[in-house]
Design a protein around this motif. Sequence first.
Motif, PDB file in Angstrom:
ATOM      1  N   MET A 195       0.851  -1.171   0.000  1.00  0.00           N
ATOM      2  CA  MET A 195       0.000   0.000   0.000  1.00  0.00           C
ATOM      3  C   MET A 195       0.899   1.236   0.000  1.00  0.00           C
ATOM      4  N   SER A 196       0.640   2.175  -0.874  1.00  0.00           N
ATOM      5  CA  SER A 196       1.476   3.363  -0.979  1.00  0.00           C
ATOM      6  C   SER A 196       0.930   4.485  -0.107  1.00  0.00           C
ATOM      7  N   ALA A 197       1.733   5.512   0.030  1.00  0.00           N
ATOM      8  CA  ALA A 197       1.334   6.670   0.821  1.00  0.00           C
ATOM      9  C   ALA A 197       0.360   7.525   0.019  1.00  0.00           C
ATOM     10  N   SER A 198      -0.455   8.280   0.735  1.00  0.00           N
ATOM     11  CA  SER A 198      -1.370   9.207   0.064  1.00  0.00           C
ATOM     12  C   SER A 198      -0.610  10.483  -0.283  1.00  0.00           C
ATOM     13  N   VAL A 249       4.475  11.244   3.378  1.00  0.00           N
ATOM     14  CA  VAL A 249       5.766  10.850   2.827  1.00  0.00           C
ATOM     15  C   VAL A 249       6.055   9.448   3.319  1.00  0.00           C
ATOM     16  N   MET A 250       6.844   8.724   2.555  1.00  0.00           N
ATOM     17  CA  MET A 250       7.271   7.402   2.999  1.00  0.00           C
ATOM     18  C   MET A 250       8.758   7.460   3.311  1.00  0.00           C
ATOM     19  N   VAL A 251       9.138   6.760   4.368  1.00  0.00           N
ATOM     20  CA  VAL A 251      10.528   6.665   4.773  1.00  0.00           C
ATOM     21  C   VAL A 251      10.832   5.194   5.020  1.00  0.00           C
ATOM     22  N   MET A 274       3.847   8.725   6.705  1.00  0.00           N
ATOM     23  CA  MET A 274       3.478   9.698   7.726  1.00  0.00           C
ATOM     24  C   MET A 274       3.303  11.074   7.096  1.00  0.00           C
ATOM     25  N   PRO A 275       2.584  11.951   7.793  1.00  0.00           N
ATOM     26  CA  PRO A 275       2.580  13.343   7.364  1.00  0.00           C
ATOM     27  C   PRO A 275       4.001  13.888   7.521  1.00  0.00           C
ATOM     28  N   PRO A 276       4.450  14.738   6.621  1.00  0.00           N
ATOM     29  CA  PRO A 276       5.816  15.264   6.711  1.00  0.00           C
ATOM     30  C   PRO A 276       6.149  15.898   8.065  1.00  0.00           C
ATOM     31  N   ARG A 277       5.163  16.478   8.724  1.00  0.00           N
ATOM     32  CA  ARG A 277       5.409  17.136  10.012  1.00  0.00           C
ATOM     33  C   ARG A 277       5.878  16.163  11.092  1.00  0.00           C
ATOM     34  N   LEU A 278       5.661  14.842  10.897  1.00  0.00           N
ATOM     35  CA  LEU A 278       6.061  13.849  11.900  1.00  0.00           C
ATOM     36  C   LEU A 278       7.475  13.314  11.685  1.00  0.00           C
ATOM     37  N   LEU A 279       8.179  13.787  10.664  1.00  0.00           N
ATOM     38  CA  LEU A 279       9.540  13.320  10.430  1.00  0.00           C
ATOM     39  C   LEU A 279      10.454  13.581  11.631  1.00  0.00           C
ATOM     40  N   PRO A 280      10.417  14.755  12.274  1.00  0.00           N
ATOM     41  CA  PRO A 280      11.240  14.942  13.470  1.00  0.00           C
ATOM     42  C   PRO A 280      10.858  13.985  14.605  1.00  0.00           C
ATOM     43  N   THR A 281       9.574  13.671  14.731  1.00  0.00           N
ATOM     44  CA  THR A 281       9.124  12.740  15.769  1.00  0.00           C
ATOM     45  C   THR A 281       9.664  11.346  15.499  1.00  0.00           C
ATOM     46  N   THR A 339      20.986   2.807  12.411  1.00  0.00           N
ATOM     47  CA  THR A 339      19.842   3.110  11.553  1.00  0.00           C
ATOM     48  C   THR A 339      20.255   3.934  10.344  1.00  0.00           C
ATOM     49  N   GLU A 340      19.582   3.671   9.254  1.00  0.00           N
ATOM     50  CA  GLU A 340      19.707   4.462   8.030  1.00  0.00           C
ATOM     51  C   GLU A 340      18.286   4.759   7.565  1.00  0.00           C
ATOM     52  N   CYS A 341      18.021   6.000   7.177  1.00  0.00           N
ATOM     53  CA  CYS A 341      16.674   6.401   6.750  1.00  0.00           C
ATOM     54  C   CYS A 341      16.731   6.951   5.334  1.00  0.00           C
ATOM     55  N   TYR A 342      15.770   6.527   4.542  1.00  0.00           N
ATOM     56  CA  TYR A 342      15.717   6.925   3.141  1.00  0.00           C
ATOM     57  C   TYR A 342      14.297   7.340   2.760  1.00  0.00           C
ATOM     58  N   PRO A 343      14.137   8.518   2.128  1.00  0.00           N
ATOM     59  CA  PRO A 343      12.818   8.835   1.573  1.00  0.00           C
ATOM     60  C   PRO A 343      12.554   7.850   0.431  1.00  0.00           C
TER      61      PRO A 343
END
Length: 108
Positions: A1-4, A8-10, A62-69, A84-88
Amino acid sequence: MSASDDEVMVTVVMKHHPGLTLDDVQSRMKASGWWDHFPPEGVRIVSWTVAMGLGQIATLAMPPRLLPTLNLELERRAWGVFTTECYPTYDFVPVRERIQQRVRAGGQ
């Protein structure tokens, strides 16, 4: 399932620290509150796999605003257990299907 469109997906690659046994990993994850706090509220799990010899790979939306969280919870909960490694990321399946149709029709 993709993001709306408003998400954003990470993809988070969590590599096991060498030298930790499964019991070590589980006790550290429990002590950090991993199972109760990750992923943080408002972050949806798209997929979560275990790659033998590597660790775990989670794709989250997630909504982009939750990236810092998300970053804060990784720092609080995963460090000491995983590197950890994170990728958009994005869902490539629809893109692949469009390319495949275009190629079958003689395009590139």
